[in-house]
Structures are given as C-alpha cells and as structure tokens.
Design a protein around this motif. Structure first.
Motif, PDB file in Angstrom:
ATOM      1  N   ASP A  69       0.838  -1.182   0.000  1.00 39.30           N
ATOM      2  CA  ASP A  69       0.000   0.000   0.000  1.00 39.30           C
ATOM      3  C   ASP A  69       0.881   1.242   0.000  1.00 39.30           C
ATOM      4  OD1 ASP A  69      -1.800   2.013   0.383  1.00 39.30           O
ATOM      5  OD2 ASP A  69      -2.861   1.060   2.048  1.00 39.30           O
ATOM      6  N   VAL A  70       1.138   1.791  -1.190  1.00 44.86           N
ATOM      7  CA  VAL A  70       2.061   2.920  -1.289  1.00 44.86           C
ATOM      8  C   VAL A  70       1.460   4.197  -0.708  1.00 44.86           C
ATOM      9  CG1 VAL A  70       3.350   2.016  -3.263  1.00 44.86           C
ATOM     10  CG2 VAL A  70       1.326   3.437  -3.654  1.00 44.86           C
ATOM     11  N   LEU A  71       0.145   4.344  -0.740  1.00 48.55           N
ATOM     12  CA  LEU A  71      -0.448   5.543  -0.162  1.00 48.55           C
ATOM     13  C   LEU A  71      -0.321   5.521   1.358  1.00 48.55           C
ATOM     14  CD1 LEU A  71      -3.589   6.035  -2.426  1.00 48.55           C
ATOM     15  CD2 LEU A  71      -1.283   6.977  -2.670  1.00 48.55           C
ATOM     16  N   ARG A  72      -0.363   4.351   1.949  1.00 52.56           N
ATOM     17  CA  ARG A  72      -0.094   4.241   3.384  1.00 52.56           C
ATOM     18  C   ARG A  72       1.365   4.599   3.670  1.00 52.56           C
ATOM     19  NH1 ARG A  72       2.324   0.959   6.813  1.00 52.56           N
ATOM     20  NH2 ARG A  72       1.566   0.864   8.967  1.00 52.56           N
ATOM     21  N   GLU A  73       2.277   4.177   2.791  1.00 53.78           N
ATOM     22  CA  GLU A  73       3.680   4.537   2.960  1.00 53.78           C
ATOM     23  C   GLU A  73       3.855   6.050   2.937  1.00 53.78           C
ATOM     24  OE1 GLU A  73       8.101   3.547   1.049  1.00 53.78           O
ATOM     25  OE2 GLU A  73       6.290   2.827   0.034  1.00 53.78           O
ATOM     26  N   ALA A  74       3.133   6.718   2.039  1.00 55.46           N
ATOM     27  CA  ALA A  74       3.194   8.183   1.991  1.00 55.46           C
ATOM     28  C   ALA A  74       2.663   8.786   3.283  1.00 55.46           C
ATOM     29  CB  ALA A  74       2.385   8.690   0.795  1.00 55.46           C
ATOM     30  N   GLU A  75       1.630   8.186   3.850  1.00 59.09           N
ATOM     31  CA  GLU A  75       1.085   8.679   5.120  1.00 59.09           C
ATOM     32  C   GLU A  75       2.111   8.545   6.241  1.00 59.09           C
ATOM     33  OE1 GLU A  75      -2.280   7.383   8.416  1.00 59.09           O
ATOM     34  OE2 GLU A  75      -2.423   6.615   6.368  1.00 59.09           O
ATOM     35  N   VAL A  76       2.846   7.426   6.249  1.00 64.99           N
ATOM     36  CA  VAL A  76       3.906   7.241   7.252  1.00 64.99           C
ATOM     37  C   VAL A  76       4.942   8.349   7.131  1.00 64.99           C
ATOM     38  CG1 VAL A  76       5.819   5.744   7.961  1.00 64.99           C
ATOM     39  CG2 VAL A  76       3.576   4.747   7.470  1.00 64.99           C
ATOM     40  N   LEU A  77       5.369   8.657   5.920  1.00 63.94           N
ATOM     41  CA  LEU A  77       6.359   9.709   5.719  1.00 63.94           C
ATOM     42  C   LEU A  77       5.835  11.061   6.198  1.00 63.94           C
ATOM     43  CD1 LEU A  77       7.757   8.698   2.213  1.00 63.94           C
ATOM     44  CD2 LEU A  77       8.875   8.421   4.423  1.00 63.94           C
ATOM     45  N   ASP A  78       4.550  11.318   5.989  1.00 59.21           N
ATOM     46  CA  ASP A  78       3.973  12.564   6.484  1.00 59.21           C
ATOM     47  C   ASP A  78       4.017  12.634   8.010  1.00 59.21           C
ATOM     48  OD1 ASP A  78       3.422  13.713   4.036  1.00 59.21           O
ATOM     49  OD2 ASP A  78       1.377  12.931   3.931  1.00 59.21           O
ATOM     50  N   ARG A  79       3.802  11.516   8.674  1.00 59.86           N
ATOM     51  CA  ARG A  79       3.859  11.489  10.141  1.00 59.86           C
ATOM     52  C   ARG A  79       5.259  11.837  10.649  1.00 59.86           C
ATOM     53  NH1 ARG A  79      -0.541   8.739  12.584  1.00 59.86           N
ATOM     54  NH2 ARG A  79      -1.837   7.560  11.118  1.00 59.86           N
ATOM     55  N   LEU A  80       6.273  11.486   9.876  1.00 58.44           N
ATOM     56  CA  LEU A  80       7.657  11.681  10.304  1.00 58.44           C
ATOM     57  C   LEU A  80       8.195  13.065   9.971  1.00 58.44           C
ATOM     58  CD1 LEU A  80       9.042   8.226   9.112  1.00 58.44           C
ATOM     59  CD2 LEU A  80       8.505   8.883  11.463  1.00 58.44           C
ATOM     60  N   ARG A  81       7.415  13.865   9.298  1.00 57.86           N
ATOM     61  CA  ARG A  81       7.901  15.130   8.750  1.00 57.86           C
ATOM     62  C   ARG A  81       8.502  16.044   9.817  1.00 57.86           C
ATOM     63  NH1 ARG A  81       6.557  18.186   3.966  1.00 57.86           N
ATOM     64  NH2 ARG A  81       5.245  16.438   3.332  1.00 57.86           N
ATOM     65  N   GLU A  82       7.909  16.097  10.995  1.00 58.65           N
ATOM     66  CA  GLU A  82       8.374  17.018  12.035  1.00 58.65           C
ATOM     67  C   GLU A  82       9.234  16.327  13.101  1.00 58.65           C
ATOM     68  OE1 GLU A  82       7.921  20.190  11.675  1.00 58.65           O
ATOM     69  OE2 GLU A  82       6.661  19.879   9.893  1.00 58.65           O
ATOM     70  N   THR A  83       9.747  15.147  12.811  1.00 56.58           N
ATOM     71  CA  THR A  83      10.581  14.412  13.767  1.00 56.58           C
ATOM     72  C   THR A  83      12.043  14.484  13.328  1.00 56.58           C
ATOM     73  OG1 THR A  83      10.582  12.250  12.651  1.00 56.58           O
ATOM     74  CG2 THR A  83       8.654  12.803  14.005  1.00 56.58           C
ATOM     75  N   PRO A  84      12.973  14.053  14.199  1.00 58.41           N
ATOM     76  CA  PRO A  84      14.390  14.028  13.807  1.00 58.41           C
ATOM     77  C   PRO A  84      14.735  12.908  12.833  1.00 58.41           C
ATOM     78  CG  PRO A  84      14.124  14.064  16.212  1.00 58.41           C
ATOM     79  CD  PRO A  84      12.795  13.753  15.627  1.00 58.41           C
ATOM     80  N   VAL A  85      13.779  12.052  12.510  1.00 55.28           N
ATOM     81  CA  VAL A  85      14.049  10.906  11.640  1.00 55.28           C
ATOM     82  C   VAL A  85      14.323  11.402  10.219  1.00 55.28           C
ATOM     83  CG1 VAL A  85      13.146   8.747  10.722  1.00 55.28           C
ATOM     84  CG2 VAL A  85      12.562   9.450  13.051  1.00 55.28           C
ATOM     85  N   PRO A  86      15.464  11.033   9.630  1.00 58.77           N
ATOM     86  CA  PRO A  86      15.758  11.461   8.253  1.00 58.77           C
ATOM     87  C   PRO A  86      14.935  10.651   7.251  1.00 58.77           C
ATOM     88  CG  PRO A  86      17.533  10.072   9.071  1.00 58.77           C
ATOM     89  CD  PRO A  86      16.578  10.250  10.212  1.00 58.77           C
ATOM     90  N   ALA A  87      13.886  11.237   6.751  1.00 57.35           N
ATOM     91  CA  ALA A  87      12.998  10.545   5.817  1.00 57.35           C
ATOM     92  C   ALA A  87      12.644  11.488   4.678  1.00 57.35           C
ATOM     93  CB  ALA A  87      11.732  10.084   6.533  1.00 57.35           C
ATOM     94  N   PRO A  88      12.360  10.965   3.487  1.00 57.37           N
ATOM     95  CA  PRO A  88      11.982  11.820   2.354  1.00 57.37           C
ATOM     96  C   PRO A  88      10.683  12.562   2.626  1.00 57.37           C
ATOM     97  CG  PRO A  88      12.556   9.594   1.621  1.00 57.37           C
ATOM     98  CD  PRO A  88      12.439   9.539   3.110  1.00 57.37           C
ATOM     99  N   LEU A  89      10.505  13.683   1.941  1.00 58.29           N
ATOM    100  CA  LEU A  89       9.278  14.463   2.021  1.00 58.29           C
ATOM    101  C   LEU A  89       8.365  14.097   0.850  1.00 58.29           C
ATOM    102  CD1 LEU A  89      10.757  17.988   2.866  1.00 58.29           C
ATOM    103  CD2 LEU A  89       9.727  16.337   4.458  1.00 58.29           C
ATOM    104  N   VAL A  90       7.099  13.906   1.129  1.00 61.74           N
ATOM    105  CA  VAL A  90       6.124  13.576   0.091  1.00 61.74           C
ATOM    106  C   VAL A  90       5.744  14.833  -0.676  1.00 61.74           C
ATOM    107  CG1 VAL A  90       3.802  12.681  -0.359  1.00 61.74           C
ATOM    108  CG2 VAL A  90       5.237  11.617   1.400  1.00 61.74           C
ATOM    109  N   ALA A  91       5.842  14.741  -2.008  1.00 60.93           N
ATOM    110  CA  ALA A  91       5.510  15.890  -2.860  1.00 60.93           C
ATOM    111  C   ALA A  91       4.124  15.778  -3.469  1.00 60.93           C
ATOM    112  CB  ALA A  91       6.554  16.030  -3.974  1.00 60.93           C
ATOM    113  N   GLY A  92       3.599  14.567  -3.584  1.00 64.01           N
ATOM    114  CA  GLY A  92       2.282  14.375  -4.171  1.00 64.01           C
ATOM    115  C   GLY A  92       1.896  12.916  -4.168  1.00 64.01           C
ATOM    116  N   ARG A  93       0.596  12.652  -4.335  1.00 62.04           N
ATOM    117  CA  ARG A  93       0.118  11.266  -4.377  1.00 62.04           C
ATOM    118  C   ARG A  93      -1.054  11.176  -5.335  1.00 62.04           C
ATOM    119  NH1 ARG A  93      -0.274  11.053   1.722  1.00 62.04           N
ATOM    120  NH2 ARG A  93       0.876  12.978   1.495  1.00 62.04           N
ATOM    121  N   CYS A  94      -1.250   9.973  -5.884  1.00 64.39           N
ATOM    122  CA  CYS A  94      -2.299   9.756  -6.882  1.00 64.39           C
ATOM    123  C   CYS A  94      -3.013   8.447  -6.566  1.00 64.39           C
ATOM    124  CB  CYS A  94      -1.692   9.692  -8.282  1.00 64.39           C
ATOM    125  SG  CYS A  94      -2.903   9.301  -9.580  1.00 64.39           S
ATOM    126  N   ASP A  95      -4.340   8.514  -6.388  1.00 64.19           N
ATOM    127  CA  ASP A  95      -5.116   7.300  -6.124  1.00 64.19           C
ATOM    128  C   ASP A  95      -5.952   6.890  -7.333  1.00 64.19           C
ATOM    129  OD1 ASP A  95      -7.044   9.248  -6.142  1.00 64.19           O
ATOM    130  OD2 ASP A  95      -7.720   8.924  -4.072  1.00 64.19           O
TER     131      ASP A  95
END
Length: 345
Positions: A69-95
């Motif tokens: 589920d790639v859209l769930r993966e994008a949601e995980v990355l959004d949750r990490l956005r304000e944490t110290p965890v080095p993770a990519p930023l989501v630029a867009g998604r398509c369902d």
C-alpha cells in the motif's frame, strides 16, 4: 493514453500528471526504474531542466495489496515530517488507477549513495570510515525509536503490546495463502517462535525493513534519508534491531540475508558491537532477548524472499536481473537459517 509496459509506468500519462500536480515541474518528465528493491517499484523522475523526484508504485498486478500500500507509505512519511528521523518528504500522491494502473506517490529526491553491495562500499567508503557509517546507522535507529508514537498521531497503536505475535500471524498467513510450494523450515520455525515470544516493552515506531542498503548516505557519512517505509507501524522496536543484525553479514558468514551483502568487506564492526552501541543509546530497563529477534527476522526475511519468488514466477515484478529460480534457492537457504536460529531459543 500510452500503454502500460513491464516497467509499470505509462510514461505520457504520468508525465502529464507531474506537470499538473507537482509544483515546479517543467515537462516532459522522464521516468527510469531504479534497481534494488524487490517490493514496491521505484522510479527516478526527471523533468526537462533536470529537477528530480522519486515515484513509488506497487508491483505489477498488486495495485491494492495491503502489503504494498504505497499511499499508506506516503502517510507514514507525512507522520515523520516534524521528527528528527531522516525521511523523504512527500511531494504528491495519486489514487487514480487510470494514470498508470495503480496508486503511486512522489517524494523529493535526496542526493546520496546507497551502499548496496561490497563494490559500492569499496568505491565510496574508505576502510577507516566504515565504523562511522555503522555508528550513524545505529544512531538513526535509536533516534527513530526515541520518537513517541503518540506525538505523531499514532496513539491508537501505542498501547498495544502484541506486535511480534501479529507479525508472525501476518507473515505466516501471507506465505500460506499466496505460495507455489511449501517450505517446511518456514512452518517449523514459525511454531518455535510463537512459543517463545518475549514480553514487549514500550511501543515505538518500527520501520520493518531497517538495514544498511535502505539508507542514503551523504558524502560526509551522515544519513540523508531512510528509505522503504512500506512496512512501518508501531510495535516492538527490538524487531528493527534484529532485522539490522540479520542483514549485517560478516565476511566469513556462510548464509547471508542478501546475495551480495555490503558489509562483507573489512572495516565494519561486528554484530555484537552494533548491539552494544544500540543498547548504550536506548538504555533499556532490562537486557532484552536479542537472539529471539534475530531468529524472528531470519524467518521474516525467508517469508519475504519466498514471496518475491512467487511474484517473479508470475511476472509481477517486471523486468528483473535475477531469475525466479535464484529467488527460490535463496528462500530455501533463508528458511533453513531461520530454523537453525529458532532451535537455539
């Protein structure tokens, strides 16, 4: 609309989607499959001036699989956005499956190198810098496990203490329901693990596939980004440590989780040294049963590779640099390794 090839991308449709939905894109956009992962498919997207992004979509024929589920993966990355965890930023998604046959999301491109094999390590990381790479990896893992799930909107899972039992059930069910053969070692290792599940400590973010070659390293040896978050959830953080250790091959190991593991060169510290660094960073109240988590991860990796074997037989992974038979033989070795470790518990 352009046809869907075995690359999993309708080039013209995806290029048009980029221009419409991603800020700053100047078309046309070129898409190129990135080698490496055997789960979700990953592509480098480059627009006309040369700006780059990364696109993720499920394997062919598995557009709505819970495990991809790639859209769930994008949601995980959004949750990490304000944490110290080095993770990519989501630029867009398509369902909208009409664009390229499956949902997908786009994230920012991070410069760096993936230490995917010994050749890359030898070419980019001098011997005396390899301990620092290992330290950065363990530090990133400890920092991720320091994040309270409640602080990133995962409070509904933060009080659960049955992560390993749920994972054993999930992977065993996936293996049993979607397989082309039976590997007895997977079944018997599963049964032994179920009997010996340790008591879980405080729940933390679990990456689910944490290893050296799922990180992007900057030239200074720091981690620019942790990749492949499709299995991330909240649970027992020691599962991530066990995964790192199972993949951390020594030069003299007879069985390795990867076919060509990057740590099989001189200069990297031992698995015991990684354990010491991690425990020093997280300071658990009691000494954990790390052997269980290593055995569990050998078993999980065997299930994953057996799944890759099944998907490559069916053509769901598109063009590949390996034959289905090679994945099948690898899964057999990993299943036997899982049973060897499970018997020691």
């Amino acid at each position: 609309m352009s046809s869907l090839t075995d690359t999993g991308i309708r080039d013209e449709a995806v290029s048009a989607w980029f221009v419409e939905h991603i800020d700053g894109v100047r078309g046309p956009v070129r898409l190129e499959r990135i080698a490496g992962g055997r789960s979700n498919l990953t592509y480098l997207a480059t627009d006309e001036p040369g700006a780059r992004w990364v696109l993720r979509r499920p394997p062919l024929g598995m557009a709505h699989s819970r495990a991809h589920d790639v859209l769930r993966e994008a949601e995980v990355l959004d949750r990490l956005r304000e944490t110290p965890v080095p993770a990519p930023l989501v630029a867009g998604r398509c369902d909208d499956d009409a664009v390229t046959g499956a949902p997908f999301f786009v994230m920012n491109h991070i410069d760096g190198v993936v230490l995917r094999d010994p050749e890359t390590v030898t070419a980019t990381v001098p011997d005396d810098h390899r301990p620092a790479v290992a330290t950065a990896l363990v530090r990133a893992l400890a920092d991720m496990h320091a994040v309270d799930p409640r602080d990133v909107g995962w409070g509904e899972l933060a009080d659960r203490d049955d992560y390993v039992s749920r994972q054993l059930r999930r992977w065993s069910t996936n293996w049993a329901e979607d397989r082309v053969r039976v590997l007895d070692d997977i079944g018997r290792a599963h049964d032994r693990l179920v009997e010996r599940i340790p008591v879980q400590g405080p729940a933390r973010i679990v990456h689910g596939d944490f290893r050296l070659d799922n990180c992007l390293f900057s030239p200074d040896g720091t981690i620019g980004g942790i990749l492949d978050w499709e299995l991330a959830t909240v649970g027992d953080p020691l599962a991530d440590l066990g995964q790192l250790l199972a993949y951390w091959a020594h030069p003299d190991d007879e069985v390795c989780a990867l076919e060509n593991p990057p740590t099989r060169v001189p200069g990297f510290p031992s698995r015991d040294a990684l354990i010491e660094q991690y425990l020093a960073a997280v300071r658990p109240d009691t000494v954990p049963d790390i052997d269980f988590y290593i055995a569990y991860n050998w078993w999980k990796i065997a299930c994953i590779v057996e799944g890759v074997y099944t998907r490559t037989l069916r053509g769901a992974m598109g063009a590949s640099d390996r034959s289905p038979e090679s994945f099948g033989a690898q899964a057999e070795r990993l299943a036997a390794q899982a049973w060897r470790y499970a018997q020691r518990l």
